[in-house]
Design a protein around this motif. Structure first.
Motif, PDB file in Angstrom:
ATOM      1  N   GLY A  91       0.775  -1.224   0.000  1.00 49.92           N
ATOM      2  CA  GLY A  91       0.000   0.000   0.000  1.00 49.92           C
ATOM      3  C   GLY A  91       0.809   1.279   0.000  1.00 49.92           C
ATOM      4  N   TRP A  92       2.144   1.182   0.121  1.00 50.40           N
ATOM      5  CA  TRP A  92       2.956   2.393   0.271  1.00 50.40           C
ATOM      6  C   TRP A  92       3.493   2.927  -1.052  1.00 50.40           C
ATOM      7  CZ3 TRP A  92       3.944   5.262   4.688  1.00 50.40           C
ATOM      8  CH2 TRP A  92       3.370   4.749   5.859  1.00 50.40           C
ATOM      9  N   ASP A  93       3.411   2.189  -2.124  1.00 53.36           N
ATOM     10  CA  ASP A  93       3.733   2.702  -3.458  1.00 53.36           C
ATOM     11  C   ASP A  93       5.192   3.132  -3.592  1.00 53.36           C
ATOM     12  OD1 ASP A  93       3.116   3.350  -6.097  1.00 53.36           O
ATOM     13  OD2 ASP A  93       2.764   5.452  -5.598  1.00 53.36           O
ATOM     14  N   GLY A  94       6.081   2.538  -2.824  1.00 53.84           N
ATOM     15  CA  GLY A  94       7.509   2.774  -3.018  1.00 53.84           C
ATOM     16  C   GLY A  94       7.978   4.180  -2.688  1.00 53.84           C
ATOM     17  N   TRP A  95       9.205   4.473  -3.119  1.00 50.16           N
ATOM     18  CA  TRP A  95       9.836   5.756  -2.885  1.00 50.16           C
ATOM     19  C   TRP A  95       9.356   6.798  -3.889  1.00 50.16           C
ATOM     20  CZ3 TRP A  95      14.191   6.502   0.543  1.00 50.16           C
ATOM     21  CH2 TRP A  95      14.594   5.342   1.203  1.00 50.16           C
ATOM     22  N   SER A  96       9.496   8.069  -3.525  1.00 56.11           N
ATOM     23  CA  SER A  96       9.357   9.182  -4.457  1.00 56.11           C
ATOM     24  C   SER A  96      10.614  10.035  -4.323  1.00 56.11           C
ATOM     25  CB  SER A  96       8.119  10.026  -4.141  1.00 56.11           C
ATOM     26  OG  SER A  96       6.939   9.258  -4.247  1.00 56.11           O
ATOM     27  N   VAL A  97      11.275  10.307  -5.448  1.00 57.14           N
ATOM     28  CA  VAL A  97      12.565  11.006  -5.433  1.00 57.14           C
ATOM     29  C   VAL A  97      12.466  12.243  -6.308  1.00 57.14           C
ATOM     30  CG1 VAL A  97      15.016  10.856  -5.989  1.00 57.14           C
ATOM     31  CG2 VAL A  97      13.835   8.869  -5.008  1.00 57.14           C
ATOM     32  N   ASN A  98      12.671  13.411  -5.708  1.00 58.03           N
ATOM     33  CA  ASN A  98      12.651  14.680  -6.424  1.00 58.03           C
ATOM     34  C   ASN A  98      14.038  15.314  -6.381  1.00 58.03           C
ATOM     35  OD1 ASN A  98      11.705  17.057  -7.719  1.00 58.03           O
ATOM     36  ND2 ASN A  98      11.468  18.064  -5.734  1.00 58.03           N
ATOM     37  N   VAL A  99      14.708  15.377  -7.525  1.00 53.95           N
ATOM     38  CA  VAL A  99      15.992  16.081  -7.645  1.00 53.95           C
ATOM     39  C   VAL A  99      15.631  17.557  -7.705  1.00 53.95           C
ATOM     40  CG1 VAL A  99      18.111  16.282  -8.970  1.00 53.95           C
ATOM     41  CG2 VAL A  99      16.896  14.093  -8.876  1.00 53.95           C
ATOM     42  N   ALA A 100      15.812  18.283  -6.588  1.00 60.82           N
ATOM     43  CA  ALA A 100      15.022  19.484  -6.348  1.00 60.82           C
ATOM     44  C   ALA A 100      15.727  20.811  -6.608  1.00 60.82           C
ATOM     45  CB  ALA A 100      14.493  19.464  -4.909  1.00 60.82           C
ATOM     46  N   THR A 101      16.869  21.034  -5.991  1.00 59.35           N
ATOM     47  CA  THR A 101      17.472  22.374  -6.035  1.00 59.35           C
ATOM     48  C   THR A 101      18.990  22.287  -6.153  1.00 59.35           C
ATOM     49  OG1 THR A 101      17.678  22.520  -3.617  1.00 59.35           O
ATOM     50  CG2 THR A 101      15.645  23.378  -4.587  1.00 59.35           C
ATOM     51  N   ILE A 102      19.567  23.300  -6.766  1.00 61.50           N
ATOM     52  CA  ILE A 102      20.995  23.603  -6.629  1.00 61.50           C
ATOM     53  C   ILE A 102      21.083  25.082  -6.305  1.00 61.50           C
ATOM     54  CG2 ILE A 102      23.249  23.760  -7.733  1.00 61.50           C
ATOM     55  CD1 ILE A 102      22.559  21.400  -9.454  1.00 61.50           C
ATOM     56  N   GLU A 103      21.525  25.395  -5.112  1.00 65.09           N
ATOM     57  CA  GLU A 103      21.615  26.776  -4.650  1.00 65.09           C
ATOM     58  C   GLU A 103      22.392  26.795  -3.331  1.00 65.09           C
ATOM     59  OE1 GLU A 103      17.682  28.197  -3.908  1.00 65.09           O
ATOM     60  OE2 GLU A 103      17.222  26.657  -2.417  1.00 65.09           O
ATOM     61  N   PRO A 104      22.856  27.954  -2.890  1.00 67.07           N
ATOM     62  CA  PRO A 104      23.441  28.035  -1.551  1.00 67.07           C
ATOM     63  C   PRO A 104      22.385  27.666  -0.513  1.00 67.07           C
ATOM     64  CG  PRO A 104      24.018  29.966  -2.840  1.00 67.07           C
ATOM     65  CD  PRO A 104      22.970  29.240  -3.625  1.00 67.07           C
ATOM     66  N   THR A 105      22.743  26.787   0.410  1.00 63.93           N
ATOM     67  CA  THR A 105      21.763  26.164   1.285  1.00 63.93           C
ATOM     68  C   THR A 105      22.084  26.463   2.740  1.00 63.93           C
ATOM     69  OG1 THR A 105      21.476  24.409  -0.360  1.00 63.93           O
ATOM     70  CG2 THR A 105      20.678  23.964   1.860  1.00 63.93           C
ATOM     71  N   GLU A 106      21.168  27.150   3.412  1.00 62.09           N
ATOM     72  CA  GLU A 106      21.393  27.572   4.789  1.00 62.09           C
ATOM     73  C   GLU A 106      21.642  26.388   5.706  1.00 62.09           C
ATOM     74  OE1 GLU A 106      19.176  30.309   8.231  1.00 62.09           O
ATOM     75  OE2 GLU A 106      18.255  30.026   6.261  1.00 62.09           O
ATOM     76  N   ARG A 107      20.897  25.318   5.531  1.00 60.33           N
ATOM     77  CA  ARG A 107      21.053  24.142   6.391  1.00 60.33           C
ATOM     78  C   ARG A 107      22.443  23.516   6.267  1.00 60.33           C
ATOM     79  NH1 ARG A 107      17.090  21.137   8.849  1.00 60.33           N
ATOM     80  NH2 ARG A 107      14.973  21.930   8.721  1.00 60.33           N
ATOM     81  N   LEU A 108      23.112  23.770   5.160  1.00 60.88           N
ATOM     82  CA  LEU A 108      24.435  23.192   4.919  1.00 60.88           C
ATOM     83  C   LEU A 108      25.507  24.272   4.913  1.00 60.88           C
ATOM     84  CD1 LEU A 108      23.418  20.616   2.161  1.00 60.88           C
ATOM     85  CD2 LEU A 108      23.690  20.221   4.616  1.00 60.88           C
TER      86      LEU A 108
END
Length: 488
Positions: free
Chosen positions: A330-347
């Motif tokens: 029922g979980w339909d596997g993974w979903s993968v979004n190659v999302a952003t390339i930018e300066p990232t505050e979290r990193l």
């Protein structure tokens, strides 16, 4: 008190569903959309909150600020349990040039309301206000309390902060997902990939000057760009341009080349979509760009970064990344979004590729991070894996839980049709509030438009969702309190 509540319930058992105030729904939603409540726009958040307090008062509801959350309340008997409703008033960012309608105008035409937040989550906010207004004159066994969060799209610290000083409701409906009721939510993972340096590269007469793509991890990127700089002498872009134009971008994406003196912008336009619940509806501009420029970039870490974006985007279910294909039923596997390339505050504000993954059981966050990190190390020694966010885990609710069964019955009475419980790739506040479950306000027979360019919601669905919510509140708020609501 229990005897009193049961007496109330008996009196309300045959109470007809009160009529909805449909005339106010669209105008109120248009007003809400006009507040640009993206992250860090503090003035817009303050203005919307003032509007919310005024609007609640005009509907005969009590309203008060509670730190990062606003409470809207319809009181029940003294000591009555609290039935919670939860929405969020913040929205995802927009790239306005990509929209064909103004994203914060709240236009209503051709049977739709357009604007950022129309579906996610200002439509449900207005539906909740009007549903509470509709049952205002019914005798109730519960207090109904609407909690309006302020940073669900950019951190989700609001509800956690609120619960440090406020008791949670007895049980809560989170109006930020699918009908008829959500019994499973995938984990929300964020994986970072950093180039070890930003050097422009060797082996070509041009260097990479800049790479940018995407708006946010939860949005399929609809715009991606790599800017090349001619190194020496007069630029001679003709041959490169001819080769690039001879390539076919991914279906649904479009290539654009723009010369700016010694700079050449290689741009791909795609189509945004919600990364968790409508990934298939997006057209990933970043992955398409990385494929278009393959073999034409100088030798450097930035080229490797784009190559890894193409690698990760080879399939929407993580096939190329080595993610396990199996998942619980029922979980339909993974979903993968190659999302952003930018300066990232979290990193540390470093330039990074961020990949958003919606993870089903049984892999844990730590296992997922380890697997992805090894894939990056195998791919290129000039790339470094990074933990962007792996603090979430999937949530499962018993399909036979008392509250699940009641919500399925409420939905069936309001719509005239039975539906099966849903599993969603979109994470909600239900993971952060005790005894909470996601319930609407989107109908699963059409693609979810939240996070899209030209986000819109059908007016007919706004009316239908309001009917479902009124019936649900008529049932739960006037009925006997549920004991152990998420247990069978």
């Amino acid at each position: 008190m229990r005897a009193l509540l049961l007496a109330f319930a008996a009196a309300c058992a045959s109470t007809p569903r009160p009529p909805p105030d449909r005339e106010r729904l669209v105008p109120l939603l248009q007003e809400a959309i006009r507040f640009r409540t993206v992250a860090h726009d503090d003035a817009a958040h303050r203005d919307q909150n003032a509007w919310l307090l005024r609007t609640a008062a005009s509907l005969g509801l009590a309203a008060r600020e509670a730190g990062p959350v606003t409470e809207i309340e319809l009181a029940g008997p003294t000591g009555a349990p609290v039935l919670g409703l939860v929405v969020h008033g913040d929205v995802q960012p927009v790239e306005e040039k990509q929209w064909t309608v103004p994203p914060f105008a709240g236009e209503a035409r051709d049977g739709f309301v357009y604007g950022r937040g129309a579906a996610d989550d200002k439509g449900p906010l207005v539906q909740a206000l009007l549903a509470m207004r509709a049952i205002r004159d019914l005798p109730r066994t519960h207090t109904v309390r609407l909690l309006v969060g302020s940073d669900e799209e950019s951190g989700s610290t609001d509800v956690t902060t609120y619960l440090k000083t406020h008791a949670p409701p007895a049980y809560t409906l989170v109006l930020d997902s699918d009908f008829p009721v959500v019994v499973g939510e995938k984990a929300w993972d964020g994986f970072g990939v950093l180039p070890q340096d930003l050097e422009g590269g060797t082996g070509k007469p041009w260097a990479i000057a800049e790479v940018r793509a995407g708006l946010a991890p939860s949005i399929v990127p609809d715009l991606a760009r790599v800017t090349l700089r001619w190194k020496e002498g007069s630029p001679a872009w003709d041959a490169l341009e001819a080769r690039l134009r001879g390539r076919t971008p991914d279906a649904g994406t479009r290539l654009e080349l723009v010369r700016r003196g010694d700079l050449l912008d290689v741009i791909v336009h795609g189509r945004s979509a919600h990364a968790g619940v409508n990934l298939e509806g997006g057209r990933n501009a970043l992955v398409s760009l990385a494929r278009v420029v393959a073999g034409e970039l100088p030798d450097c870490a930035l080229a490797d970064l784009l190559a890894f974006a193409a690698h990760a985007g080879d399939g929407l279910r993580g096939e190329a990344l080595g993610l396990p294909a199996h998942a619980d039923p029922g979980w339909d596997g993974w979903s993968v979004n190659v999302a952003t390339i930018e300066p990232t505050e979290r990193l540390g504000n470093r330039l990074a590729l961020v990949i958003n993954l919606r993870r089903p059981p049984p892999l844990t966050g730590a296992q997922s991070l380890a697997l992805l990190s090894e894939e990056v190390r195998r791919f290129s020694p000039r790339l470094t894996p990074a933990d962007y966010y792996f603090e979430d885990e999937p949530m499962t609710i018993d399909r036979d839980a008392k509250l699940v069964r009641r919500l399925l019955d409420d939905y069936a009475r309001a719509t005239g049709r039975r539906a099966e419980p849903a599993v969603s790739g979109g994470g909600t506040y239900a993971k952060r509030i005790p005894r909470a479950i996601a319930f609407g306000m989107w109908f699963r027979d059409k693609p979810y438009p939240g996070h899209d360019v030209d986000e819109k919601v059908p007016i007919a669905d706004l009316y239908a969702g309001l009917d479902v919510l009124i019936e649900t509140l008529r049932d739960l708020a006037t009925g006997p309190p549920l004991q152990d609501p998420l247990a069978p």
